[in-house]
Design an enzyme around this catalytic site. Structure first.
Site, PDB file in Angstrom:
ATOM      1  N   THR A 116      -5.421 -14.985 -22.717  1.00 55.28           N
ATOM      2  CA  THR A 116      -6.287 -14.073 -21.960  1.00 55.28           C
ATOM      3  C   THR A 116      -6.403 -12.755 -22.712  1.00 55.28           C
ATOM      4  OG1 THR A 116      -5.924 -15.070 -19.801  1.00 55.28           O
ATOM      5  CG2 THR A 116      -6.470 -12.739 -19.814  1.00 55.28           C
ATOM      6  N   CYS A 144     -11.991 -26.146  -2.150  1.00 58.08           N
ATOM      7  CA  CYS A 144     -10.832 -25.911  -1.296  1.00 58.08           C
ATOM      8  C   CYS A 144      -9.599 -25.524  -2.097  1.00 58.08           C
ATOM      9  CB  CYS A 144     -10.538 -27.147  -0.474  1.00 58.08           C
ATOM     10  SG  CYS A 144     -11.861 -27.489   0.675  1.00 58.08           S
ATOM     11  N   THR A 203       6.431  -3.758 -28.887  1.00 60.11           N
ATOM     12  CA  THR A 203       7.555  -4.436 -29.536  1.00 60.11           C
ATOM     13  C   THR A 203       7.367  -5.946 -29.473  1.00 60.11           C
ATOM     14  OG1 THR A 203       9.054  -2.646 -29.009  1.00 60.11           O
ATOM     15  CG2 THR A 203      10.053  -4.795 -29.414  1.00 60.11           C
ATOM     16  N   SER A 217      -2.611 -20.030 -27.352  1.00 61.40           N
ATOM     17  CA  SER A 217      -1.601 -19.725 -26.347  1.00 61.40           C
ATOM     18  C   SER A 217      -0.446 -20.701 -26.530  1.00 61.40           C
ATOM     19  CB  SER A 217      -2.213 -19.902 -24.955  1.00 61.40           C
ATOM     20  OG  SER A 217      -1.206 -19.797 -23.995  1.00 61.40           O
TER      21      SER A 217
END
Lengths: 405, 140
Positions: A75, A329, A243, A202
């Site tokens: 992302t 849903c 870092t 990723s």
């Protein structure tokens, strides 16, 4: 023995490979230095481990180690690619081209850029979810600075013609970004041969840890520059401060190495299991539809619509199997999948879709179990479905004046 | 989302799944929802014309587990009630009985709509077919 539930949601995330975890562990308690500490052995060890991981990741995509910029995940990588390029090349142009079926982080970054005065073209896809290099060519203008097309789709597994699009971008002198999160370890990636300038990865989609990703940023022909979105100590060639999370990076590197070394065997195995699952389900149940391209698709992915059965209802019936659905849903927005909509899949079939994602750790026994369970539950739910009964009676469901609610 | 015990019970063992002949004058059929919205419920009642009591009820539902459970529960509640009593069933009672989460409240609303639609259908039919009904009664 079969252990339940069965995990078939490998496009969502993957189990961290135990070999990855093993590689990471010493970097929590023994080699815990900051990779930026230049003056003591703790820092040196950390830096050496990070450098090795960079090499391992670069090797997976045909890049060089210095071209890998670590981020918190894809992302962030996609945000950095779009917003970073847009800000850096603002004087050159303000037009970006992407595709309607991209991941939300690409689409939402594009929308933000539109609010900031950029213009974005969202290319439509065909019924299999593909965009063509010709479509990209036709959309490029003298203001275009970036084309962003994902290598493979997370919901339907359709693979885009990346090398052909890369060629068009090179011809036109436009930067080319691809979100390769789903593709890594499943499609052979070569950033040079495919003409890719920026590429997002990723770790957790390829059996590495969550919370780490990277952006490949090409260093020559052309040398791509980016405006950082996170400022600070100037880590990662100034493109991403912060870092470095050394244990995660070590894990990411190990995951990339395993994916590269075991590529052929793994692709063949996941493809065989997916085909077994797909055929087992679709041959037993009439009126089931495979969403996405029939052949240009990720080896482990099968997105299937089961007519007359609602996806979330089906997921409840197969609760011993972890999958995803394009049903409204199951989404926060209560809208059916925008990816399936972009393919022109009707809302009723989008509601009926289930995404199966076969991965490294699935077994033949699991596939047999899932096949049987899905066939049994779909049959049961169809017997309970008024739509199925009407269709069996020869009633055209489209002829009914449904009251949308 | 975790489902309540009650939802799971109705989903796994749905009551009164099936169909009546919709042409039968003492059957009321309610068909509500839409396939593109992801829920369609068909609820049917069989009414005793002399007593006005709902003697039997059946359903078929296309939808999520909560929609299936809501319609299954509705058929259970309808049986033995008069048409007037059945009109009193509220979606909030279904929500409570099944412990439906807020995002699933619409399933209970749909079940209430289906009950009302089935009763309305029965009433319209029984009005329109009064002659047929009277004849049936005489024969009986």
């Amino acid at each position: 023995m079969l252990k339940l539930p069965v995990y078939l949601d490998n496009n969502s995330t993957t189990r961290t490979d135990p070999r990855v975890v093993e590689a990471m562990l010493p970097f929590f308690t023994d080699h815990y230095g900051n990779a930026s500490s230049r003056n003591h052995p703790f820092g040196w060890e950390a830096e050496a481990a990070v450098d090795e991981a960079r090499e391992q990741i670069a090797a997976l995509i045909g890049a060089t180690a210095k071209e890998i910029i670590f981020t918190s995940g894809a992302t962030e990588s996609n945000n950095l690619a779009l917003k970073g390029v847009a800000a850096m090349y603002r004087k050159k142009g303000n037009h970006i081209i992407t595709v309607a079926t991209e991941h939300k982080c690409v689409l939402d970054s594009s929308k933000r850029l539109e609010r900031d005065g950029y213009s974005v073209t969202y290319l439509p896809v065909d019924a299999d979810g593909r965009v063509s290099a010709e479509q990209v060519r036709a959309a490029i203008t003298d203001k275009t600075i970036l084309v962003s097309v994902m290598m493979a789709n997370n919901e339907i597994g359709t693979i885009q013609p990346i090398a052909a699009i890369g060629k068009v971008c090179k011809e036109k002198g436009v930067l080319f970004h691809t979100d390769a999160v789903q593709a890594a370890g499943k499609i052979k990636i070569d950033v040079i041969a495919m003409g890719i300038d920026l590429l997002s990865l990723s770790a957790h989609k390829m059996y590495g840890p969550k919370g780490i990703g990277c952006l490949y940023v090409r260093k020559k022909d052309p040398r791509v520059r980016l405006e950082p979105i996170i400022d600070g100590g100037g880590h990662e060639r100034g493109m991403r401060s912060g870092t470095l999370p050394v244990p995660m990076i070590v894990g990411f590197g190990k995951a990339a190495e395993i994916s590269r070394l075991e590529f052929d065997e793994e692709v063949a195995r996941t493809f065989r299991l997916r085909e077994k699952l797909r055929k087992g389900i679709m041959e037993a149940l009439p009126e089931t539809y495979l969403n996405g391209h029939p052949t240009e698709r990720l080896p482990g992915s099968a997105n299937i619509s089961f007519a007359y059965v609602e996806g979330e209802g089906l997921m409840m019936g197969i609760k011993d199997v972890a999958v995803s659905s394009g049903s409204a849903c199951t989404s926060a927005s209560l809208e059916p999948s925008y990816v399936l909509r972009a393919l022109g899949v009707g809302d009723e079939l989008a509601h009926s879709s289930i995404r199966f994602g076969v991965g490294r750790f699935n077994t033949e026994e699991e596939i047999d179990f899932v096949t049987k369970l899905v066939v049994k539950e779909v049959s049961r739910l169809r017997e309970m479905s008024p739509l199925y009964e009407m269709a069996q009676a020869g009633i055209d469901l489209k002829s009914i004046a449904w009251a949308a609610h | 989302m975790p489902y309540s015990e009650q939802i799971l019970e109705h989903y796994n063992n749905p009551r009164n799944v099936g169909s009546f002949d919709a042409k039968d004058p003492f059957i009321g059929t309610g068909l509500v929802g839409a396939p593109e919205c992801g829920d369609v419920m068909r609820l049917q009642i069989r009414v005793n014309p002399e007593t006005g009591i709902i003697e039997d009820a059946k359903f078929k539902t296309f939808g999520c587990g909560s929609a299936i459970a809501s319609s299954s529960l509705a058929t259970e509640w309808l049986k033995g009630k008069t048409v007037e009593e059945a009109m009193e069933i509220k979606n909030t009672e279904i929500v409570e009985e099944l412990a439906l989460p807020p995002v699933k409240v619409h399933c209970s609303v749909l079940a209430e709509d289906a009950i009302r639609a089935a009763i309305k259908n029965y009433q319209e039919k029984s009005g329109l077919t009064a002659e047929v009904r009277d004849e049936t009664l005489v024969l009986a």
